[in-house]
Write a protein that holds these residues in place. Structure first.
Motif, PDB file in Angstrom:
ATOM      1  N   UNK A 439       0.915  -1.240   0.159  1.00  0.00           N
ATOM      2  CA  UNK A 439       0.070   0.042   0.004  1.00  0.00           C
ATOM      3  C   UNK A 439       1.047   1.308  -0.014  1.00  0.00           C
ATOM      4  N   UNK A 440       0.384   2.409  -0.628  1.00  0.00           N
ATOM      5  CA  UNK A 440       0.895   3.692  -0.185  1.00  0.00           C
ATOM      6  C   UNK A 440       1.944   3.668  -1.207  1.00  0.00           C
ATOM      7  N   UNK A 441       2.345   2.688  -2.210  1.00  0.00           N
ATOM      8  CA  UNK A 441       3.253   2.840  -3.410  1.00  0.00           C
ATOM      9  C   UNK A 441       2.721   3.052  -4.652  1.00  0.00           C
ATOM     10  N   UNK A 442       3.196   3.987  -5.513  1.00  0.00           N
ATOM     11  CA  UNK A 442       2.432   4.152  -6.817  1.00  0.00           C
ATOM     12  C   UNK A 442       3.288   3.202  -7.925  1.00  0.00           C
ATOM     13  N   UNK A 457       4.349  -7.288 -18.787  1.00  0.00           N
ATOM     14  CA  UNK A 457       4.156  -6.421 -17.159  1.00  0.00           C
ATOM     15  C   UNK A 457       3.474  -7.340 -16.406  1.00  0.00           C
ATOM     16  N   UNK A 458       3.788  -7.248 -15.193  1.00  0.00           N
ATOM     17  CA  UNK A 458       2.823  -8.050 -14.185  1.00  0.00           C
ATOM     18  C   UNK A 458       1.476  -7.090 -13.921  1.00  0.00           C
ATOM     19  N   UNK A 459       0.698  -8.009 -13.515  1.00  0.00           N
ATOM     20  CA  UNK A 459      -0.930  -7.784 -13.606  1.00  0.00           C
ATOM     21  C   UNK A 459      -1.256  -7.859 -12.250  1.00  0.00           C
ATOM     22  N   UNK A 460      -1.695  -6.959 -11.332  1.00  0.00           N
ATOM     23  CA  UNK A 460      -2.355  -7.220  -9.860  1.00  0.00           C
ATOM     24  C   UNK A 460      -3.093  -6.153  -9.340  1.00  0.00           C
ATOM     25  N   UNK A 461      -3.798  -6.246  -8.254  1.00  0.00           N
ATOM     26  CA  UNK A 461      -4.723  -5.224  -7.965  1.00  0.00           C
ATOM     27  C   UNK A 461      -3.978  -4.037  -7.593  1.00  0.00           C
ATOM     28  N   UNK A 462      -2.342  -4.063  -7.071  1.00  0.00           N
ATOM     29  CA  UNK A 462      -1.906  -2.915  -6.808  1.00  0.00           C
ATOM     30  C   UNK A 462      -1.388  -1.966  -7.818  1.00  0.00           C
ATOM     31  N   UNK A 463      -1.696  -2.438  -9.190  1.00  0.00           N
ATOM     32  CA  UNK A 463      -1.192  -1.553 -10.146  1.00  0.00           C
ATOM     33  C   UNK A 463      -2.100  -0.100 -10.098  1.00  0.00           C
ATOM     34  N   UNK A 562      -1.224   9.675   6.483  1.00  0.00           N
ATOM     35  CA  UNK A 562      -0.702   8.223   5.886  1.00  0.00           C
ATOM     36  C   UNK A 562       0.638   8.146   6.095  1.00  0.00           C
ATOM     37  N   UNK A 563       1.131   6.853   6.465  1.00  0.00           N
ATOM     38  CA  UNK A 563       0.292   5.691   6.471  1.00  0.00           C
ATOM     39  C   UNK A 563      -0.339   5.366   7.871  1.00  0.00           C
ATOM     40  N   UNK A 601      -4.917   0.040  -2.303  1.00  0.00           N
ATOM     41  CA  UNK A 601      -3.691   1.313  -2.084  1.00  0.00           C
ATOM     42  C   UNK A 601      -3.939   1.676  -0.677  1.00  0.00           C
ATOM     43  N   UNK A 602      -5.226   1.545  -0.043  1.00  0.00           N
ATOM     44  CA  UNK A 602      -5.150   2.416   1.084  1.00  0.00           C
ATOM     45  C   UNK A 602      -6.561   2.039   1.743  1.00  0.00           C
ATOM     46  N   UNK A 603      -6.783   0.911   2.236  1.00  0.00           N
ATOM     47  CA  UNK A 603      -8.206   0.342   2.492  1.00  0.00           C
ATOM     48  C   UNK A 603      -8.555   0.646   3.659  1.00  0.00           C
ATOM     49  N   UNK A 604      -7.719   1.229   4.599  1.00  0.00           N
ATOM     50  CA  UNK A 604      -7.897   1.417   6.116  1.00  0.00           C
ATOM     51  C   UNK A 604      -7.271   2.697   6.639  1.00  0.00           C
TER      52      UNK A 604
END
Length: 699
Positions: A439-442, A457-463, A562-563, A601-604
């Motif tokens: 989280x908190x990484x662009x 290119x890797x694929x996942x929710x954090x992109x 944040x964070x 990215x920042x769920x909490x």
């Protein structure tokens, strides 16, 4: 100083082996036996279901309290501290979290770990339910009564008043399933780390934030090097792990211990003939449609060393070298290439970077020719100390590293933006890559010349975003240029997508200095040019970065604090020594926060709330999509489950469109601290903007 610390550590080791002269466990002694102290009571209002279940869970909960109190006592004794006369104040101060759990453990796993801790000491007698009181639920249309269980709590140095009450309706229904994960320190046992780790010549040691400076002389004498003052992070030789670090661990100084690890640059080089006008990507991201500013917000590249003799960097102004720059190693061309994509000047030679006049710094993370965690976290810390700016990480590993995570979160807490390459593992099934998945990484994926996601290119929710990453013209360090070739290459990889976004972020931030880091990140996400599937997708995030659109977009609200995803990140002696300031205080009876929670990215968002003695505090959440919880001051993680959640979770309001309200009453004679947690439910797909208000009642 070393001698004093050695005495303190030796005293701690002796206290572990020897029985105390006076039995310290007085929790269940009658009040009349504790000198002249007067017994007080802890009052906790719970719902009816919890009151009925309390008897069955009392032994386990009490045993957990015993374990925590025992640990506090040992650590204080080992440090030679005298708590006489101050124990009641100490109960209101957070202590270091000594849970050693890896990332991603949810309620059931946390509960399993807490259960093992509780077995370490046999449970005492069951606490009596001496009194039951009721108060009306404050929710409109719900006139149900809320019983209040009253129990006594006697400490070893006297009676500790901690009287808490909650008037919030059914506080202890099933714990909600949330989108985030627990954040706790990594493993710290020197014996276990040495047994399980591959051979390493050096180790990373993260110390307690408050007491860590006391160990500095001892670690320095053992050959240690301080990497990050914020994290109390040291690099120590293997020879010192069992001896010096082992003794510090037994005295409670060590928070995380791990071997130094090798990282991987996320790119692939292809050498070519001299360049021709081939920087196709500049038009794609709008770099040719707006005028880049002069030097402004700093950009720090943490990578392999920079070749300062390359034509793009020889004599380049606004270029800072953080330490020596090594070019002897297989991947040492990489840092020069990444830096050129960001800041190659418009000097009539070779190529032009996305932000030609950027205030550019290079931190060599491979001083021995290999990218290492040690040098990476030192570079991140150095970049953060340059002031609010951008840190680029075109490197990664499939292993989550708590030290790397702490270094990045500390940089974010200082106001910096951390940009990371998503990784090049699409063909290997898209394993999570770190730090990109934090989280908190662009996080930046790669696209090709036709805006399609790159085949690697890797694929996942954090992109979060995408940027061109195929056929990127880049400078190559001179020692790696084959005979007959110019010192340039066409390269591919998310390693070169990330610096395009890093340069764009610094450009936008320099043009709009009134923004904070959270606003810049959100602007880049909202202004991105959507490609691929409509809306957010795991291949390209919110789309390809668009500099002109980001310069023009209206500023979104800030996302402060944040964070703040879990208790450890906001409490004193957690991520940082001072922690986050409470929203309320003696001179601040009300507070209002406007912020947002975002999937992956920042769920909490967790906030500390100060409540004066014998007063109530009302916490209200407005805005759809997010839920609200209140947690007791002793909470270790807002992802606790089972009996730990029954003990610590004070109230829940699930996501709704109407205002969600929780009211907490502190019946004690001293102030208390609780945690307000704004969360996204598991499976959330859109961000939630919210307004949180906190108000202390007059009575």
């Amino acid at each position: 100083m070393v001698g004093e610390l050695e005495v303190a550590v030796e005293l701690g080791e002796r206290l572990e082996r020897e029985a105390p002269l006076v039995q310290p466990w007085m929790r269940h002694v009658q009040a009349r036996d504790v000198d002249r102290l007067v017994a007080v009571e802890e009052q906790v209002e719970v719902d009816r279901a919890r009151a009925e279940a309390r008897a069955a869970a009392a032994d386990a909960a009490e045993a957990a309290l015993d374990v925590e109190e025992e640990r506090e006592e040992v650590s204080c004794a080992e440090l030679g501290l005298d708590l006489r006369g101050g124990v009641q104040e100490a109960r209101l101060v957070e202590v270091a979290d000594r849970l050693r759990l890896p990332e991603g453990r949810h309620g059931a796993e946390l509960e399993a770990r807490l259960g093992r801790e509780q077995v370490e000491r046999p449970p005492k007698r069951r606490l009596p339910l001496a009194e039951v009181r009721s108060e009306a639920d404050e929710r409109a249309g719900h006139p149900t009564k809320v019983p209040c269980a009253v129990v006594s709590l006697t400490g070893r140095l006297g009676v500790v008043p901690l009287l808490l009450a909650l008037a919030a309706g059914p506080a202890h229904a099933a714990v909600p399933r949330k989108d985030g994960t627990a954040y706790l320190p990594g493993p710290a046992s020197p014996t276990r780390v040495l047994q399980n780790a591959s051979p390493a010549t050096s180790y990373l040691v993260e110390l307690d934030r408050v007491r860590g400076p006391l160990a500095a002389p001892l670690l320095r004498a053992a050959g240690g090097v301080l990497l990050s003052p914020d994290l109390r992070l040291w690099l120590v030789p293997r020879s010192a792990v069992r001896t010096v670090v082992g003794r510090l661990a037994r005295a409670g100084f060590v928070r995380t211990l791990e071997p130094d690890r090798r990282l991987t640059p996320l790119s692939t080089p292809t050498f070519t003939d001299p360049l021709f006008p081939s920087e196709w990507w500049r038009n794609v991201v709008g770099a040719d449609s707006a005028e880049a500013p002069g030097p402004g917000k700093p950009v720090t590249v943490v990578d392999s060393g920079l070749d300062v003799n390359h034509p793009e960097f020889a004599g380049r102004p606004n270029t800072t070298l953080i330490g020596p720059q090594n070019l002897l190693g297989e991947d040492e061309w990489h840092g020069t290439a990444v830096s050129s994509v960001i800041g190659a000047p418009a000097n009539g030679v070779g190529l032009v970077g996305v932000y030609p006049q950027a205030d550019l710094a290079m931190a060599d993370a491979s001083p021995a020719g290999v990218l290492l965690t040690t040098s990476e976290v030192a570079g991140i810390a150095a970049g953060a100390r340059r002031g609010p700016g951008v840190v680029n990480l075109s490197l990664g590993s499939e292993q989550l590293d708590p030290v790397e995570r702490d270094a990045i979160f500390a940089a974010v807490a200082r106001g910096s933006i951390v940009v990371a390459a998503a990784g090049n593992s699409r063909g290997q099934g898209n394993p999570l890559t770190y730090p990109a998945s934090l989280p908190h990484v662009l996080t930046v994926a790669a696209t090709g010349e036709h805006d399609a996601v790159a085949s690697f290119s890797s694929s996942f929710r954090a992109v979060d975003l995408a940027a061109p990453g195929e056929n990127i013209a880049a400078a190559v360090a001179l020692p790696f240029v084959p005979a007959g070739f110019q010192p340039y290459a066409f390269v591919a990889g998310t390693s070169f997508s990330a610096p395009i976004v890093a340069g764009a972020a610094a450009w936008v931030w320099t043009r709009r200095p009134e923004l904070d880091s959270s606003q810049v990140v959100e602007i880049l996400r909202r202004s991105a040019r959507d490609v691929g599937r409509k809306g957010f997708d795991v291949d390209t995030g919110f789309g390809i970065v668009d500099i002109p659109a980001a310069l023009a977009l209206a500023a979104p609200p800030r996302d402060p604090g944040e964070p703040n995803d879990d208790v450890y990140l906001v409490k004193p002696n957690g991520l940082l020594a001072g922690g986050s300031a409470p929203l309320t205080g003696p001179s601040q009876p009300t507070a209002a926060v406007t912020a947002r929670v975002t999937p992956a990215e920042d769920p909490e968002d967790v906030y500390r709330v100060w409540v004066p003695a014998r007063r109530s505090v009302r916490v209200a959440l407005r805005g759809p999509g997010a839920g609200l919880e209140l947690w007791a001051s002793r909470t270790r993680s807002v992802f606790e489950g089972g009996s730990a959640a029954k003990r610590d979770l004070l109230g829940v309001r699930r996501p709704a469109t109407a205002t969600r309200t929780l009211t907490f009453r502190n019946r004690a004679r001293k102030a208390a601290l609780v945690y307000a947690d704004v969360y996204l439910p598991r499976g959330a797909t859109v961000a939630a903007q919210y307004a949180l208000t906190v108000a202390i009642a007059r009575r």
